[in-house]
Design a protein around this motif. Sequence first.
Motif, mmCIF file in Angstrom:
data_model
loop_
_atom_site.group_PDB
_atom_site.id
_atom_site.type_symbol
_atom_site.label_atom_id
_atom_site.label_comp_id
_atom_site.label_asym_id
_atom_site.label_seq_id
_atom_site.Cartn_x
_atom_site.Cartn_y
_atom_site.Cartn_z
ATOM 1 N N LYS A 53 34.595 49.379 38.259
ATOM 2 C CA LYS A 53 35.742 48.583 37.873
ATOM 3 C C LYS A 53 36.696 49.424 37.019
ATOM 4 O O LYS A 53 37.898 49.394 37.200
ATOM 5 C CB LYS A 53 35.249 47.395 37.049
ATOM 6 C CG LYS A 53 36.044 46.130 37.268
ATOM 7 C CD LYS A 53 35.244 44.980 36.730
ATOM 8 C CE LYS A 53 36.038 44.088 35.838
ATOM 9 N NZ LYS A 53 35.199 43.121 35.159
ATOM 10 N N THR B 207 38.615 51.815 39.142
ATOM 11 C CA THR B 207 39.619 51.221 40.023
ATOM 12 C C THR B 207 40.563 50.335 39.240
ATOM 13 O O THR B 207 41.158 49.428 39.766
ATOM 14 C CB THR B 207 38.960 50.392 41.125
ATOM 15 O OG1 THR B 207 38.150 49.408 40.483
ATOM 16 C CG2 THR B 207 38.123 51.225 42.028
ATOM 17 N N LYS B 208 40.689 50.648 37.959
ATOM 18 C CA LYS B 208 41.540 49.821 37.110
ATOM 19 C C LYS B 208 42.937 49.664 37.711
ATOM 20 O O LYS B 208 43.502 48.583 37.749
ATOM 21 C CB LYS B 208 41.638 50.479 35.733
ATOM 22 C CG LYS B 208 42.315 49.631 34.681
ATOM 23 C CD LYS B 208 41.478 48.431 34.304
ATOM 24 C CE LYS B 208 42.362 47.461 33.541
ATOM 25 N NZ LYS B 208 41.771 46.198 33.297
ATOM 26 N N GLY B 209 43.459 50.778 38.204
ATOM 27 C CA GLY B 209 44.793 50.730 38.778
ATOM 28 C C GLY B 209 44.883 49.748 39.931
ATOM 29 O O GLY B 209 45.867 49.058 40.104
ATOM 30 N N VAL B 210 43.807 49.662 40.672
ATOM 31 C CA VAL B 210 43.763 48.777 41.831
ATOM 32 C C VAL B 210 43.921 47.332 41.399
ATOM 33 O O VAL B 210 44.814 46.624 41.841
ATOM 34 C CB VAL B 210 42.405 48.936 42.552
ATOM 35 C CG1 VAL B 210 42.307 47.930 43.680
ATOM 36 C CG2 VAL B 210 42.275 50.345 43.075
ATOM 37 N N LYS C 228 44.950 46.156 38.735
ATOM 38 C CA LYS C 228 46.220 45.894 38.083
ATOM 39 C C LYS C 228 47.289 45.573 39.098
ATOM 40 O O LYS C 228 48.002 44.600 38.984
ATOM 41 C CB LYS C 228 46.643 47.149 37.327
ATOM 42 C CG LYS C 228 46.352 47.069 35.876
ATOM 43 C CD LYS C 228 46.962 48.292 35.259
ATOM 44 C CE LYS C 228 46.259 48.614 33.985
ATOM 45 N NZ LYS C 228 46.489 49.980 33.623
ATOM 46 N N ASP C 229 47.401 46.436 40.109
ATOM 47 C CA ASP C 229 48.455 46.228 41.083
ATOM 48 C C ASP C 229 48.256 44.929 41.830
ATOM 49 O O ASP C 229 49.194 44.249 42.185
ATOM 50 C CB ASP C 229 48.500 47.399 42.057
ATOM 51 C CG ASP C 229 49.272 48.544 41.441
ATOM 52 O OD1 ASP C 229 48.662 49.263 40.654
ATOM 53 O OD2 ASP C 229 50.469 48.642 41.711
ATOM 54 N N ASP C 230 46.988 44.601 42.041
ATOM 55 C CA ASP C 230 46.647 43.334 42.662
ATOM 56 C C ASP C 230 47.236 42.184 41.890
ATOM 57 O O ASP C 230 47.871 41.304 42.426
ATOM 58 C CB ASP C 230 45.126 43.174 42.624
ATOM 59 C CG ASP C 230 44.571 43.342 44.005
ATOM 60 O OD1 ASP C 230 45.379 43.659 44.885
ATOM 61 O OD2 ASP C 230 43.372 43.162 44.175
ATOM 62 N N SER C 231 46.986 42.244 40.591
ATOM 63 C CA SER C 231 47.367 41.108 39.779
ATOM 64 C C SER C 231 48.879 40.979 39.727
ATOM 65 O O SER C 231 49.416 39.894 39.764
ATOM 66 C CB SER C 231 46.790 41.260 38.380
ATOM 67 O OG SER C 231 47.139 42.502 37.855
ATOM 68 N N SER C 232 49.561 42.133 39.697
ATOM 69 C CA SER C 232 51.011 42.020 39.637
ATOM 70 C C SER C 232 51.522 41.416 40.933
ATOM 71 O O SER C 232 52.472 40.654 40.945
ATOM 72 C CB SER C 232 51.631 43.380 39.374
ATOM 73 O OG SER C 232 51.383 44.233 40.464
ATOM 74 N N ALA C 233 50.818 41.757 42.024
ATOM 75 C CA ALA C 233 51.234 41.205 43.307
ATOM 76 C C ALA C 233 51.069 39.687 43.288
ATOM 77 O O ALA C 233 51.942 38.943 43.709
ATOM 78 C CB ALA C 233 50.391 41.803 44.422
ATOM 79 N N VAL C 234 49.945 39.242 42.789
ATOM 80 C CA VAL C 234 49.672 37.804 42.747
ATOM 81 C C VAL C 234 50.693 37.111 41.868
ATOM 82 O O VAL C 234 51.277 36.100 42.235
ATOM 83 C CB VAL C 234 48.249 37.565 42.193
ATOM 84 C CG1 VAL C 234 48.037 36.083 41.927
ATOM 85 C CG2 VAL C 234 47.218 38.081 43.168
ATOM 86 N N ALA C 235 50.949 37.741 40.716
ATOM 87 C CA ALA C 235 51.833 37.086 39.762
ATOM 88 C C ALA C 235 53.259 37.005 40.287
ATOM 89 O O ALA C 235 53.977 36.064 39.991
ATOM 90 C CB ALA C 235 51.802 37.838 38.444
#
Lengths: 526, 375
Positions: free
Chosen positions: B358, B361-364, B366-373
């Motif tokens: 985890k 892949t922190k960057g992963v 993070k980008d996921d969450s920004s996409a969701v948000a």
Amino acid sequence: MSHPRYQPCLGGNELAKVLEMQGIVKGFPGVLANDHVDFDLEEGEIHALVGENGAGKSTLMNILYGLYQPDEGRIVCKGRQVRFESPLDSIAAGIGMVHQHFMLVPSFTVYENIVLGAEPRRRGSFDRAKAISRVRELAKRHDFRIDPLARIHNLPVGSQQRVEIMKSLYRGAGILILDEPTAVLTPQETKELFVILKSLARQGKTIVFITHKLEEVMEVSDRVTVMRGGKVTMTKATAQTDAREIARMMVGREVFLQVNKADLTPGEVMLEVENLWVADDRGLFAVKGLSFQVREGEILGVAGVAGNGQMELAEAITGLRPVQAGRIRVCGQDITGNSPFAIRSAGLAHIPEDRYKHGLAKTGTVEENAIMFLHNFSPITNNGLLNRKAITEHADSIIENFDVRPRDRKALAGQLSGGNAQKLIVGREMTLNDKVLVACQPTRGLDIGAIEFLHNRIVQQRDHGSAVLLISVELDEVMSLSDWILVMYEGKSMGELDARAAAVEEVGRLMAGIGKRGSSGKEASA
Amino acid sequence: MRKVKSWKQVLAVQAASMISPVLAVLVSLLVGALIILAIGEDPVNAYYQMFRGAFGDVETFVSVLQRQVPLLLTGLGYAVAFQSGLIQLGGEGQLYIGAFAAALAGYLIPVPAWLHIPLALLIGALAGSLYSGIAGVLRTKYDVSEFLTTLMMTYIASFLTSWLVMYPFRERTATNPGLAAQTMRILDTAKLPRIWPGVDLHIGYLIGIAAAVLVWFFLFRTRTGYTFRMTGFNPYFAEYGGINRTRTIMIAMLLSGALSGLAGSIEVLGVHRRFVDQFSPGYGWDGLAAAILGGSQPLGTFVASFLFSALKTGALGMDRNTMVPFELRNVVQATIMFFVAANIFGSIGFRRSKRSAKAETKGVTKDDSSAVASV
């Protein structure tokens, strides 16, 4: 380069240190994420924490928030050594964290989200009236304009973030950690956030602001700590440094924020959009009669505030969204309404806006991700069978030429950092060697090193004769890469400008919808 | 950051993917032992009898293998669907339809054996395939969830074949004047031959193994298999890359149904020699369990189908020789499913390594969450 000095006791310093992290070491298998990190916070300051992806910022903050335990080192809070076993301990010590992914219940109201887990009670049941009045009071004290009764899913992202901040304040946080808070915000929302942060700091709150955007560091912070490879490389008052120095400390070498590109004579029209109308997910028109052309050896940058139809435009061109009216031509071939397969076959490559939604399969290997679309052709497949040797060679060449790390074609794409994942996508799309490249937010969320690398690649692609449509909400990116700039506002073109002659103020004005409609400049000079 | 995986690490990852299902099986047997204790029986003896019931002699072992075939084939059908991101749960129904079609082909078409067997198997597979294809059409044309349609069509298939065999196709001969709800016996030319003379194991077992190898080859070595797996991993990515979603869903559904239809055909041609009303004791459901325990991988499904078949066959022996009822096997199988589905051992055993993954892949995330948000 110098490590900050340490003053273990409170006396002697003019500003009180509210928190100190001393000699923090945290290792994960194969990685030393924090290598003897010293970090301190003064009361009422905005402290920017910057560094590339994987520099150890998040690990350090997760230790501070009690999510990880350090292997070595200690945390001193208000002069006393503390141990944060879990976020409960750090919350009790007055530390609040606003994650990039908001931890809110979308169907709940603002006040319910804020008090959740710490509800005021009366005779054992939830005292709603009291909760609402407390939240009102909190909003008033900090000058947050927000309706406590609004439901979260109806609020824009910027307001949701404010609710997150209020959640921490409600729990009595004196130290607020914000993990890349501006990554999800529009420029306007970012401005509003900065006003709030400055006002909180004036009220004595301490704010840790994690970011990789240097202009934000310069604009909002009082002090800045730079991390690289798990170590602190610099801690300085922001006034005593500049963006250039911070960038150098982050990357470890001189960074050229400007892209050098040669003058080229554009050739034939490769991508042509004519009176295009596209609807958004709600069925409303998001692109309203847009027309433009992109030629060989030319970058057309589409500037605009997010949500002005850029996403719908890109999806329509690449076949992921139906076209309501108008024509799209790739290399002279009418591809309006065609499938993504047909459009790609006509010579279009696409760097998608959301790299994890469209760009990759996270559970697939680097190799499997590298051959998407190419899997239709020899040598990747022969007679319907995968050619393992060709796949290996292709994946290795992308890894090599685009510096994808780790250099392991069997690694899962989801294990790559954001920058490396993007390099894999860009590598795949550019080695399709296509005539038209549609690049959407190609550097979103990436660190400076990766941005520099990708910018150079995009310019190289243009120099090799590709027509590039660059869609980005980062105005700097559009300004420095493009040959022509088209500003989109509410689905329409506010005009096309020659990038060499365009002034930032002028583009900014057009982005805000001020200025005359319709295209100018290009037709006149072409 | 800059680490390259050594073969040792690769091996460790492979082993780690197997530890979770193996632990699930072992702990479930322990849970079963506790239940045996609770009803006042001796778990050691009960499990010994279970083991003997499955592996005690050639005869029991052969019936373990025999019973494995329908589990394996339906399991492979599910594996193909799951790998393509489809939640296809209609194996039991497709098995009935395939079995019925194969039975008709078995007694209605008078051709020589070299043609009759492949023809009947093909017709059975085709029938199962067309039946699951209905769900495929509903999904691709009208976006109706295949999860619901395949599940409900299982009952339709079971009752439809019941009616067919009770009325229009009921055997009425001198030896069976309509007493049993079954079709005519298939012609001798359609019977599946034995692998070894004298051992009661028909060639369906070899067909099952061949199917497992072919499914593996198809999924991991062919272009179409690649498009299936990418669609299963991330349908948006597949669409973006030019993969035809409709085509992928349809072919995956047809192939999945064909494998289950083949399972039913082999049961008819190899075991019952006719279609018997309600002949399946839930093969399609045990096959589902096998595919899930086997991680939707052909080899894993093979091993899991063997295990569940042995469990079932052994439980019959245990039931005969001890006071522990056959139903204990249902408890153990359900407990295995619970542990696998909840991924309990996946999360406990590998918390440490997961945590570090985890962090890497922190960057992963993070980008996921920004996409969701930002959506």
